[in-house]
Motif scaffolding. Structure first.
Motif, short mmCIF file in Angstrom:
data_model
loop_
_atom_site.label_atom_id
_atom_site.label_comp_id
_atom_site.label_asym_id
_atom_site.label_seq_id
_atom_site.Cartn_x
_atom_site.Cartn_y
_atom_site.Cartn_z
N PHE A 1 1.03 -1.11 -0.07
CA PHE A 1 0.08 -0.07 0.04
C PHE A 1 0.72 1.16 0.08
CE2 PHE A 1 -1.96 -3.29 2.70
CZ PHE A 1 -3.18 -3.72 1.78
N LYS A 2 0.79 1.95 -1.23
CA LYS A 2 1.76 3.13 -1.30
C LYS A 2 1.67 4.12 -0.20
CE LYS A 2 -1.13 5.63 -4.77
NZ LYS A 2 -0.90 6.03 -6.06
N ASN A 3 0.42 4.32 0.30
CA ASN A 3 0.40 5.56 1.15
C ASN A 3 0.24 5.15 2.66
OD1 ASN A 3 -0.13 7.49 -0.73
ND2 ASN A 3 -2.15 6.81 -1.20
N ALA A 4 0.04 3.76 2.98
CA ALA A 4 0.24 3.39 4.42
C ALA A 4 1.55 3.06 4.81
CB ALA A 4 -0.85 2.06 4.45
N LYS A 5 2.25 3.68 5.59
CA LYS A 5 3.44 3.56 6.10
C LYS A 5 3.69 3.58 7.48
CE LYS A 5 4.80 3.56 1.69
NZ LYS A 5 5.32 2.11 1.13
N PRO A 6 4.64 3.13 7.98
CA PRO A 6 4.92 3.00 9.45
C PRO A 6 4.95 4.38 10.20
CG PRO A 6 6.59 1.49 8.79
CD PRO A 6 5.83 1.95 7.47
N ALA A 7 5.27 5.50 9.16
CA ALA A 7 5.45 6.86 10.05
C ALA A 7 4.09 7.21 10.19
CB ALA A 7 6.21 7.72 9.00
N LEU A 8 3.24 6.77 9.27
CA LEU A 8 1.90 7.47 9.51
C LEU A 8 1.31 6.75 10.75
CD1 LEU A 8 -1.07 7.17 6.81
CD2 LEU A 8 -1.40 6.31 8.92
N LEU A 9 1.48 5.47 11.07
CA LEU A 9 1.15 5.03 12.48
C LEU A 9 1.71 5.46 13.51
CD1 LEU A 9 1.13 1.17 11.26
CD2 LEU A 9 -0.61 2.82 10.78
N ARG A 10 3.01 6.06 13.48
CA ARG A 10 3.55 6.78 14.62
C ARG A 10 2.83 7.91 14.85
NH1 ARG A 10 8.71 5.00 15.91
NH2 ARG A 10 9.55 3.23 14.95
N ALA A 11 2.86 8.71 13.85
CA ALA A 11 1.85 10.03 13.99
C ALA A 11 0.44 9.70 14.56
CB ALA A 11 1.55 10.67 12.72
N LEU A 12 -0.32 8.40 14.27
CA LEU A 12 -1.67 8.44 14.82
C LEU A 12 -1.54 8.12 16.30
CD1 LEU A 12 -3.48 6.12 12.05
CD2 LEU A 12 -3.81 8.60 12.51
#
Length: 549
Positions: free
Chosen positions: A49-60
């Protein structure tokens, strides 16, 4: 998501291969399309998934909990998905208004949702799921399931749904895309085989077993085997053919079936024939094989420009011929395929596609000598690019997987060095509770003082008992922390010495030591040795000079 998360949870705690296979079969039988197809894609690594990255999860999670609490929890747990799943707070008043998503819905939205909207979508899912489902969702997003299921095991489970063999699944696999509905229809007898009319398909590779040098020579006849060199590149498959419209289609595949054509257009341009070759990708200039580090400069790139291609020209040293002008040659005995390969390469007369030479020996003593001293058989540059021998039964067909007793690899003895443990990091999956990833170094004189310089990293080679010993040492001797990385005491009298085995050395501008190890692993713990007595950088420099001479 409930059934999928339950499956992952059970797989992660089950060590037996047969039990894992049974769990997968049961899930695939009970689940409907397209959910089971997406689950299969996740297990085989075919979902990204091109837009789903670990950095996004950390921000959440940073928006939902105290950052310091998350940092401490992540350090203790060692796994990002599990940490977020456990820390994620329950959404107030949303338990009845938000329904848990299905697996197909999750996959579809992850693929189609834009980057700006995706955080809100994932947060809504996390609010609606329980801890195990949250963990499974996050594993799906990051792509690292780590539940002890290989792609081969997942395909074997699919085959068990019907009367097929795993190799039949492998044959059609690379022509399919998730959610594999045509595959399941075929396996369950509801339809014929999926259409695989690709003119340049990937054919599952045949692999070798490591030779047991103490037992195998006693029970195997040397004269039944064909001997050739095991080259220090990467195994590839070069396929070319003409499609229904009359257009030439040529591809270069990695051993696992990844299409790497765009990174090696100079090799693809050579494939002007109707055939499939099995061989080793190397960097060769002026007829000399260059170090693996040169090949690494072209690996894992999406494209390669003219300058890179000119500096690091690629070539293929060919092992086998799998198909020729539409004829599948894999059922033929190895020697018959070899004869056809020699004739085929002579007709091409292209030095960039050359034949891997036979080692003309006939007994185990000669095999051992060739393995020990390839320079007695090959020019220096070629000899330094050899990492051992391949022994293939003369009558062996080309069978996907790792069939017993057909092919053997006899790698050269590894090099050994005593190095000092410098840094440690937690592992993943079953190792998330242990410090199992290690950076180690050797001594170098710097301004009249001995300092440690890192020379490599390793995360395997040790036993479970040794893992527990190192983990205990790290916990009791941590002197500094850099995020998830612990700096361990490397006092000349009080540190831990590791005997490290590795396949070779190359110059490197990316490492402080100026050297990079090939395939390092922990051979044993040297509790009997003080860090002050560990090896020095000069030892490795001497070894590098000797191996590249």
């Amino acid at each position: 998501m409930l059934a999928f998360s339950s499956l992952l949870d059970r797989l992660s705690f089950e060590p037996r291969r047969s039990a894992k296979e049974a769990m997968l079969c049961d899930y695939l039988r009970r689940s409907a399309d397209p959910d089971r197809g997406y689950a299969l894609a996740a297990l085989t690594g075919d979902l990204t998934f091109k837009n789903a990255k670990p950095a996004l999860l950390r921000a959440l999670i940073a928006d939902r909990t105290d950052p310091r609490l998350f940092e401490l929890s992540y350090d203790f747990v060692g796994d990002l998905s599990e940490t977020i799943a456990l820390l994620w707070p329950a959404a107030k008043g949303s338990g009845d208004s938000v329904s848990a998503p299905g697996l197909a819905e999750v996959v579809t939205k992850l693929e189609l949702t834009g980057k700006s909207e995706l955080p809100g979508v994932i947060a809504g899912w996390l609010d609606a799921l329980d801890e195990t489902e949250r963990w499974a969702l996050l594993k799906l997003v990051t792509g690292g399931l780590r539940v002890g299921v290989s792609a081969r095991l997942a395909k074997t489970a699919v085959a068990r749904l019907g009367d097929l063999e795993p190799n039949q699944i492998e044959e059609v696999w690379h022509g399919l895309k998730p959610p594999f509905e045509s595959l399941f229809a075929w396996v369950e007898g509801r339809a014929g085989p999926p259409d695989t009319s690709d003119p340049a398909p990937f054919r599952p590779v045949m692999l070798a077993h490591p030779l047991d040098e103490e037992k195998d020579p006693e029970i195997l006849n040397a004269d039944e085997f064909f001997a050739e060199w095991k080259w220090d590149g990467i195994r590839i498959q070069a396929a070319s053919g003409v499609d229904k419209a009359g257009n030439r289609v040529s591809r270069l595949y990695s051993r696992t079936g990844e299409d790497i054509s765009r990174a090696f257009p100079d090799v693809v341009d050579l494939l002007d024939f109707d055939a499939t070759l099995d061989g080793e990708l190397l960097i060769v200039s002026d007829g000399k094989v260059r170090p693996f580090s040169d090949l690494q400069r072209r690996l894992n790139r999406k494209t390669a420009g003219p300058k890179l291609i000119a500096e690091y020209p690629a070539a293929v040293r060919v092992y086998d011929l799998l198909s020729l002008e539409g004829e599948d040659l894999r059922p033929l005995p190895f020697l018959e395929r070899r004869g056809k390969l020699e004739s085929f390469l002579r007709s091409l007369d292209n030095p960039k596609l050359d034949l891997s030479p036979e080692i003309h020996v006939s007994n185990w003593a000669d095999y051992a000598q060739a393995r020990k001293a390839p320079a007695e058989f090959l020019p220096g540059s070629d000899a330094s690019a050899v990492e051992g021998l391949m022994l293939k039964r003369r009558d062996a067909p080309y069978v996907p997987g790792r069939p017993k007793g057909q092919w053997f690899k006899w790698k050269r003895e590894p090099f050994l060095v005593d190095a000092v443990l410098m840094y440690a990091q937690r592992g993943h999956g079953k190792r998330s509770s242990f410090y199992s990833d290690y950076t180690f170094g050797v001594w170098r004189a710097d301004a009249g003082e001995d300092v440690l310089v890192p020379v490599g990293k390793a995360y395997f080679g040790f036993t479970d008992e040794e893992l527990r010993e190192i983990d205990c040492f790290v916990r009791n001797n941590t002197i500094n922390r850099f995020g998830p990385v612990c700096e361990v005491t490397h006092d000349p009298e009080a540190g831990l010495v590791l005997e490290v085995a590795f396949e070779g050395l190359n110059r490197s501008t990316r490492h402080k030591s100026g050297l990079a190890m090939r395939f390092p692993r922990i051979s044993r713990l040297r509790w009997d040795k003080k860090p002050a007595d560990a090896d020095r950088i000069a030892t490795l420099e001497t070894l590098l000079t000797a191996t590249q001479a």
